[in-house]
Enzyme design. Structure first.
Site, PDB file in Angstrom:
ATOM      1  N   CYS A  64       0.818  -1.211   0.000  1.00 50.42           N
ATOM      2  CA  CYS A  64       0.000   0.000   0.000  1.00 50.42           C
ATOM      3  C   CYS A  64       0.851   1.261   0.000  1.00 50.42           C
ATOM      4  O   CYS A  64       0.385   2.330  -0.413  1.00 50.42           O
ATOM      5  CB  CYS A  64      -0.942   0.009   1.199  1.00 50.42           C
ATOM      6  SG  CYS A  64      -0.107  -0.033   2.801  1.00 50.42           S
ATOM      7  N   SER A 121       9.676   2.550   6.362  1.00 44.39           N
ATOM      8  CA  SER A 121       8.221   2.429   6.401  1.00 44.39           C
ATOM      9  C   SER A 121       7.565   3.715   6.894  1.00 44.39           C
ATOM     10  O   SER A 121       8.196   4.527   7.578  1.00 44.39           O
ATOM     11  CB  SER A 121       7.802   1.280   7.323  1.00 44.39           C
ATOM     12  OG  SER A 121       8.258   0.040   6.834  1.00 44.39           O
ATOM     13  N   GLU A 131       7.306  -1.106  12.157  1.00 44.47           N
ATOM     14  CA  GLU A 131       6.177  -2.024  11.914  1.00 44.47           C
ATOM     15  C   GLU A 131       6.681  -3.335  11.333  1.00 44.47           C
ATOM     16  O   GLU A 131       7.696  -3.385  10.660  1.00 44.47           O
ATOM     17  CB  GLU A 131       5.153  -1.351  10.994  1.00 44.47           C
ATOM     18  CG  GLU A 131       5.675  -0.943   9.625  1.00 44.47           C
ATOM     19  CD  GLU A 131       5.423  -1.994   8.563  1.00 44.47           C
ATOM     20  OE1 GLU A 131       4.747  -2.992   8.862  1.00 44.47           O
ATOM     21  OE2 GLU A 131       5.926  -1.816   7.447  1.00 44.47           O
ATOM     22  N   GLN A 184       4.892  -5.687   9.391  1.00 42.96           N
ATOM     23  CA  GLN A 184       4.255  -6.265   8.215  1.00 42.96           C
ATOM     24  C   GLN A 184       5.163  -6.253   6.988  1.00 42.96           C
ATOM     25  O   GLN A 184       5.114  -7.148   6.152  1.00 42.96           O
ATOM     26  CB  GLN A 184       2.960  -5.521   7.906  1.00 42.96           C
ATOM     27  CG  GLN A 184       2.096  -6.233   6.869  1.00 42.96           C
ATOM     28  CD  GLN A 184       0.743  -5.558   6.687  1.00 42.96           C
ATOM     29  OE1 GLN A 184       0.479  -4.503   7.251  1.00 42.96           O
ATOM     30  NE2 GLN A 184      -0.114  -6.161   5.890  1.00 42.96           N
ATOM     31  N   GLN A 203       6.020  -8.928   3.860  1.00 45.47           N
ATOM     32  CA  GLN A 203       5.771  -8.566   2.465  1.00 45.47           C
ATOM     33  C   GLN A 203       7.020  -8.757   1.606  1.00 45.47           C
ATOM     34  O   GLN A 203       6.923  -9.172   0.449  1.00 45.47           O
ATOM     35  CB  GLN A 203       5.282  -7.118   2.404  1.00 45.47           C
ATOM     36  CG  GLN A 203       3.890  -6.934   2.999  1.00 45.47           C
ATOM     37  CD  GLN A 203       3.532  -5.473   3.250  1.00 45.47           C
ATOM     38  OE1 GLN A 203       4.397  -4.624   3.426  1.00 45.47           O
ATOM     39  NE2 GLN A 203       2.238  -5.178   3.259  1.00 45.47           N
ATOM     40  N   ALA A 207     -11.810  -7.927   3.964  1.00 49.18           N
ATOM     41  CA  ALA A 207     -11.618  -8.924   5.015  1.00 49.18           C
ATOM     42  C   ALA A 207     -10.200  -9.476   5.000  1.00 49.18           C
ATOM     43  O   ALA A 207      -9.944 -10.547   5.534  1.00 49.18           O
ATOM     44  CB  ALA A 207     -12.628 -10.064   4.847  1.00 49.18           C
ATOM     45  N   GLY A 208      -9.282  -8.728   4.386  1.00 49.63           N
ATOM     46  CA  GLY A 208      -7.884  -9.147   4.328  1.00 49.63           C
ATOM     47  C   GLY A 208      -7.161  -8.853   5.628  1.00 49.63           C
ATOM     48  O   GLY A 208      -7.764  -8.495   6.644  1.00 49.63           O
ATOM     49  N   MET A 256      -5.125  -6.395   6.577  1.00 46.50           N
ATOM     50  CA  MET A 256      -5.239  -5.036   7.087  1.00 46.50           C
ATOM     51  C   MET A 256      -6.608  -4.808   7.724  1.00 46.50           C
ATOM     52  O   MET A 256      -6.721  -4.182   8.781  1.00 46.50           O
ATOM     53  CB  MET A 256      -5.006  -4.026   5.967  1.00 46.50           C
ATOM     54  CG  MET A 256      -4.839  -2.603   6.446  1.00 46.50           C
ATOM     55  SD  MET A 256      -3.221  -2.284   7.157  1.00 46.50           S
ATOM     56  CE  MET A 256      -2.247  -2.136   5.657  1.00 46.50           C
TER      57      MET A 256
END
Length: 419
Positions: free
Chosen positions: A50, A105, A110, A112, A116, A186-187, A189
């Site tokens: 994103c 980031s 973070e 995540q 990724q 509904a992923g 995130m």
């Protein structure tokens, strides 16, 4: 070998530019499978999140092939050069290490992004788009990211994008207690956002997803309610906040139906947070009376409130990164020679085996032990003859003599056989 990265991220480009560079998983796979269509493109990996899109390449020449590859992946995008960053060699290595360590980031520390990076590498490898260079680079980058999270406290009290979104909602609404939210998506995130909403006292959560079973699965975990995608906006009449995180290629929340919705709400204000890239909410929605719209770029102010306490840990993280960059640069010095050295060893082994075969045909009564002695002796002769050329070749790596030794080895051991 020319190692390079071309990309855009939250630091260099606003969301309206970043979303033009957003690449779907199917498009990434298609691009990776077709790197052979580019004359000197040897390896590639694509990281698209994103907040960033980055294309890592290994070519025989320069940025030009990488630029063509990027252009074919995202299509023609006008006037974007000012938003792109391009790093090669050591700076490319350093950049990926910073990315994997979450120093680049939006949310410093973070976790995540490391997942990724792993996923981007795995996808490239699965589609046979990586080789020695990118395999080595990404494995070391992932190890560096893990070391930073283990050996520093950079992740301590870090906030995520989803956490920042909920903090923004809380700031806007005063409190989330007795409030109602509608989540599009509904992923991962969306799941994180839902958990943060619950921890802040949200009273009711509606979850809409194109695949209703995924909405039902998430709703079941959080005691929420799954709603049919086509009916979601009708259910939004009495919600206080809408959060969108779908990854859809088109707008999910559009201006016209939102105006109609606001007329039904009798002046009740609506707070919308769009944390998707490409954006889920049509920008014109922000012009509608009673609607407050934030996108992912607006979360930076929330993130900045939590960042100062992790600056000192970032300094330690940079030291870890520098050490790993130096180690990888040293290793890469020799990688360019490996094909040549392997070819030379293979050529010597072919000659050795051929001569042993000839000798054995003239001495048919050799015992098994005598055959082992001859085999060992010839291996040692070859190894000792090649030892000095190999050492000189290795020691020339990264020096002005590198090309001289490479050309000399090729000329002495290979070119004559081409005539």
């Amino acid at each position: 070998m020319h190692l390079a990265v071309i990309g855009v991220n939250h630091r260099t480009a606003p969301i309206d530019i970043r979303e033009k560079f957003s690449i779907s998983k199917d498009r990434i796979i298609d691009g990776l499978k077709n790197i052979g269509d580019y004359v000197d493109l040897r390896e590639a990996a694509i990281l698209s999140t994103c907040n960033r899109t980055e294309i890592y390449t290994v070519t025989d020449s320069s940025f030009k092939t990488a630029e063509n590859f990027v252009a074919d992946l995202v299509g023609y995008v006008e006037d974007v050069d000012d938003y792109l960053y391009k790093f090669s060699g050591v700076e490319c290595i350093r950049h990926l290490f910073k990315v994997a360590s979450s120093l680049d980031s939006l949310v410093l520390g973070e976790g995540q992004i490391l997942s990724q990076v792993k996923a981007a590498y795995a996808l490239a490898k699965e589609n046979s788009a990586t080789g020695t260079i990118l395999n080595t680079l990404f494995n070391r980058a992932i190890a560096t990211g893990k070391a930073v999270r283990t050996d520093t406290k950079i992740a301590y009290n870090s906030v995520s994008v989803s956490y920042a979104a909920v903090e923004l909602a809380k700031k806007e609404l005063g409190s989330l207690v007795h409030k109602k939210a509608l989540i599009f998506g509904a992923g991962k995130m969306a799941q994180l956002t839902v958990r943060h909403l619950i921890s802040h006292g949200i009273d009711k959560i509606l979850i809409a997803n194109h695949h209703i079973e995924r909405a039902e699965e998430l709703a079941g975990k959080v005691r929420g309610e799954a709603v049919d995608w086509s009916e979601a906006f009708e259910r939004a009449v009495d919600v206080d906040v809408i959060v969108t995180s779908t990854g859809a290629p088109h707008y999910v929340v559009k201006a016209a139906p939102t105006r109609k919705l606001m007329q039904q709400r009798n002046g009740r204000k609506l707070f919308i947070i769009d944390i998707a890239v490409p954006r889920d909410v049509e920008p014109e929605v922000s012009d509608i009376d009673g609607v407050t719209l934030y996108n992912i770029d607006d979360l930076e102010a929330v993130v900045d409130e939590h960042i100062s306490q992790r600056y000192e840990e970032a300094k330690q993280a940079k030291k870890i990164i520098d050490e790993n960059v130096d180690a990888l640069v040293d290793r890469f010095k020799y990688l360019s020679f490996q094909p040549l050295m392997a070819s030379l060893s293979e050529r010597a082994e072919q000659v050795r085996l051929r001569e042993i075969h000839r000798a054995a045909s003239k001495m048919p009564n050799l015992t098994e032990e005598e055959q082992k002695v001859i085999d060992h002796m010839t291996k040692m002769i070859v190894r000792k003859l090649l030892r000095m050329p190999m050492m000189n070749l290795n020691s020339s790596a990264g020096t002005p003599d590198e090309q001289f030794y490479t050309d000399a080895m090729k000329s002495l051991f290979f070119r004559a056989n081409n005539h």
